[in-house]
Scaffold this motif. Structure first.
Motif, PDB file in Angstrom:
ATOM      1  N   GLY A  32      11.315  39.606  54.300  1.00 44.73           N
ATOM      2  CA  GLY A  32      10.142  39.130  53.562  1.00 44.73           C
ATOM      3  C   GLY A  32       9.991  37.630  53.596  1.00 44.73           C
ATOM      4  O   GLY A  32       9.610  37.026  52.582  1.00 44.73           O
ATOM      5  N   MET A  41      12.172  35.198  53.561  1.00 48.89           N
ATOM      6  CA  MET A  41      13.018  34.474  52.598  1.00 48.89           C
ATOM      7  C   MET A  41      13.474  33.152  53.206  1.00 48.89           C
ATOM      8  O   MET A  41      13.472  32.973  54.426  1.00 48.89           O
ATOM      9  CB  MET A  41      14.277  35.301  52.254  1.00 48.89           C
ATOM     10  N   CYS A  67      20.658  31.380  50.597  1.00 48.72           N
ATOM     11  CA  CYS A  67      20.555  32.320  49.475  1.00 48.72           C
ATOM     12  C   CYS A  67      21.870  32.361  48.706  1.00 48.72           C
ATOM     13  O   CYS A  67      22.907  31.882  49.181  1.00 48.72           O
ATOM     14  CB  CYS A  67      20.211  33.729  49.967  1.00 48.72           C
ATOM     15  N   ASP A 113      16.933  34.270  46.482  1.00 47.78           N
ATOM     16  CA  ASP A 113      16.515  32.968  47.001  1.00 47.78           C
ATOM     17  C   ASP A 113      16.287  32.045  45.796  1.00 47.78           C
ATOM     18  O   ASP A 113      15.365  32.272  45.005  1.00 47.78           O
ATOM     19  CB  ASP A 113      15.224  33.141  47.805  1.00 47.78           C
ATOM     20  N   THR A 117      12.572  30.661  45.336  1.00 46.78           N
ATOM     21  CA  THR A 117      11.390  31.496  45.071  1.00 46.78           C
ATOM     22  C   THR A 117      11.684  32.716  44.194  1.00 46.78           C
ATOM     23  O   THR A 117      10.761  33.452  43.857  1.00 46.78           O
ATOM     24  CB  THR A 117      10.795  32.002  46.399  1.00 46.78           C
ATOM     25  N   GLN A 153      12.999  35.334  45.171  1.00 48.46           N
ATOM     26  CA  GLN A 153      12.861  36.536  45.985  1.00 48.46           C
ATOM     27  C   GLN A 153      14.236  37.178  46.176  1.00 48.46           C
ATOM     28  O   GLN A 153      15.219  36.495  46.437  1.00 48.46           O
ATOM     29  CB  GLN A 153      12.239  36.181  47.341  1.00 48.46           C
ATOM     30  N   ARG A 176       3.106  32.215  46.621  1.00 51.51           N
ATOM     31  CA  ARG A 176       3.963  33.077  47.438  1.00 51.51           C
ATOM     32  C   ARG A 176       3.481  33.104  48.880  1.00 51.51           C
ATOM     33  O   ARG A 176       2.286  33.066  49.151  1.00 51.51           O
ATOM     34  CB  ARG A 176       3.987  34.495  46.869  1.00 51.51           C
ATOM     35  N   ALA A 223       5.719  38.162  51.495  1.00 47.73           N
ATOM     36  CA  ALA A 223       6.904  37.924  50.666  1.00 47.73           C
ATOM     37  C   ALA A 223       7.391  39.222  50.039  1.00 47.73           C
ATOM     38  O   ALA A 223       6.610  40.135  49.761  1.00 47.73           O
ATOM     39  CB  ALA A 223       6.587  36.900  49.587  1.00 47.73           C
ATOM     40  N   GLY A 224       8.690  39.292  49.821  1.00 42.44           N
ATOM     41  CA  GLY A 224       9.299  40.501  49.275  1.00 42.44           C
ATOM     42  C   GLY A 224       9.276  40.535  47.760  1.00 42.44           C
ATOM     43  O   GLY A 224       8.496  39.832  47.108  1.00 42.44           O
ATOM     44  N   ILE A 279      10.211  40.070  43.819  1.00 39.14           N
ATOM     45  CA  ILE A 279      10.643  38.953  42.986  1.00 39.14           C
ATOM     46  C   ILE A 279      11.509  39.485  41.843  1.00 39.14           C
ATOM     47  O   ILE A 279      11.199  40.518  41.246  1.00 39.14           O
ATOM     48  CB  ILE A 279       9.429  38.185  42.421  1.00 39.14           C
ATOM     49  N   SER A 280      12.585  38.764  41.527  1.00 39.29           N
ATOM     50  CA  SER A 280      13.464  39.172  40.436  1.00 39.29           C
ATOM     51  C   SER A 280      12.801  38.944  39.082  1.00 39.29           C
ATOM     52  O   SER A 280      12.267  37.859  38.816  1.00 39.29           O
ATOM     53  CB  SER A 280      14.779  38.390  40.502  1.00 39.29           C
ATOM     54  N   HIS A 325      17.574  29.594  40.128  1.00 39.28           N
ATOM     55  CA  HIS A 325      17.187  30.884  39.534  1.00 39.28           C
ATOM     56  C   HIS A 325      17.718  31.019  38.108  1.00 39.28           C
ATOM     57  O   HIS A 325      17.588  32.072  37.492  1.00 39.28           O
ATOM     58  CB  HIS A 325      17.729  32.030  40.390  1.00 39.28           C
TER      59      HIS A 325
END
Length: 384
Positions: A146, A148, A152, A165, A168, A170, A209, A213-214, A216-217, A244
């Motif tokens: 996605g 990223m 990471c 990530d 973002t 992600q 985004r 993009a994949g 999101i947490s 994060h």
């Protein structure tokens, strides 16, 4: 002769000779085994092994082992039959990302009955990534996840590697087959973690985004922070980064992170990245007072009975790291049996620092079979 019955009295002597069956005899011999599962992980930290140990205890996978031997970089499980070893291999494949190779050695054979006696060896290799590692993905893998960023943070290792990530929020999950197809290494080991103090922290509300993009947490909050090393408090040098951990950090908090700006990183993917894409600092987790957390910890874990050799003096610190991970991560905690420690009094579920703790509802009462039904220790057990 006519219906008479004759009786004679004589003494019969019975000689009782204790004898073990073949299977029990092999178990008592200790060194006899038909199959061995060798579990290895090429990393400096044993967090994954501590997690694996608790899973084995929870599901009783250690019951068929002849013995368990712990060595420097892994565990050896010895079995009396190949089927038990294969069952263990299948269990490991379902709980941690790994791969294995099987081999066997001929011990003896009988050409008349066409029977062969083999010893089997299963070599399991767990991915060399642990929780809180900073990794750099290959461009192809990052794009397939996605788009990223390549840098990471590993937030968890269960049946897959869970990455986030920090720029973002992600997230992506990488299973064992994907990892071995596109391998990557940890950029820094846990001993290189440095302590920073948060000077300023702001929450990023609106983030644009990228296309494709994949996911999101939802458990993390994106923040922009200015930090300074606690070892450089006499200078005015500060670092800016995204993290994060925006929901946890406030000005004045201590946080552990990796200093990539002043670190000599030898990684093929990092060396090919543009320097402006590599962050100066990657924050990993908030720092709390360890001695206070240990003193207030009112729970405990069980351990596998195993032989140990050449144990590292750093093992106790690594085990404490694993216990802190359990307190901070509910996703890992739900797979582990946690037992109430009756020797430590119950306190509030958060301390003055706000360090995470495990609630009583998540703990099990430890069963001690040391008393009989009459309440007397050592007496014969009464049954109803």
């Amino acid at each position: 002769m006519n219906g008479a019955i004759l009786q004679q009295v004589f003494v019969v002597d019975y000689v009782v000779q204790p004898q073990m069956c073949g299977d029990c005899h092999r178990v008592e011999a200790k060194d006899f085994w038909k199959a061995v599962v060798q579990v290895r992980q090429k990393t400096l930290h044993k967090k994954t092994f501590y997690y694996l140990e608790q899973l084995i205890l929870k599901y009783g996978m250690h019951q068929n082992t002849l013995r368990i031997k712990e060595i420097h970089d892994g565990l050896d499980f010895y079995y009396s039959s190949k089927q038990h070893a294969q069952k263990m291999v299948e269990f490991l494949q379902s709980t941690v990302p790994c791969r294995y190779k099987a081999s066997q050695r001929l011990i003896s054979q009988d050409i008349h009955s066409n029977t062969y006696n083999y010893k089997s060896t299963f070599s399991m290799e767990i991915v060399p990534i642990c929780k809180d590692n900073v990794v750099c993905l290959s461009p192809k893998l990052a794009q397939s996840l996605g788009n990223m960023n390549q840098i990471c943070v590993c937030i968890r290792v269960t049946s897959a590697i869970h990455l986030i990530d920090p720029n973002t929020l992600q997230v992506a999950d990488i299973d064992g087959s994907t990892f071995w197809s596109h391998p990557f290494n940890s950029l820094c080991h846990p001993k290189q973690l440095e302590e920073f103090i948060v000077m300023e922290c702001s929450i990023v509300r609106d983030l644009k985004r990228k296309a494709g993009a994949g996911m999101i947490s939802k458990k993390h909050t994106l923040g922009e922070v200015w930090v300074q090393k606690t070892s450089e408090m006499d200078t005015d040098k500060q670092y800016f980064c995204r993290t994060h951990l925006g929901h946890l950090l406030n000005p004045g908090d201590l946080v552990l992170g990796f200093d990539l700006a002043n670190c000599n990183v030898n990684d093929e993917h990092v060396n090919k990245m543009n320097s402006d894409r590599v962050p100066d600092v990657v924050l990993i987790k908030k720092s709390y007072d360890r001695t206070k957390r240990q003193r207030r910890r009112n729970w405990k874990l069980k351990e596998l009975a195993r032989e140990k050799e050449n144990m590292d003096t750093d093992d106790e610190r690594q085990y404490q790291d694993f216990l802190e991970d359990l307190e901070e991560d509910e996703a890992i905690r739900k797979n582990v049996n946690i037992y109430r420690d009756s020797t430590i009094p119950v306190e509030s579920e958060t301390d003055d620092e706000g360090a995470p703790r495990i609630s009583l509802a998540e703990m099990l009462e430890d069963l001690h079979i040391s008393q009989d039904a009459t309440g007397e220790e050592g007496a014969s057990m009464m049954t109803s």
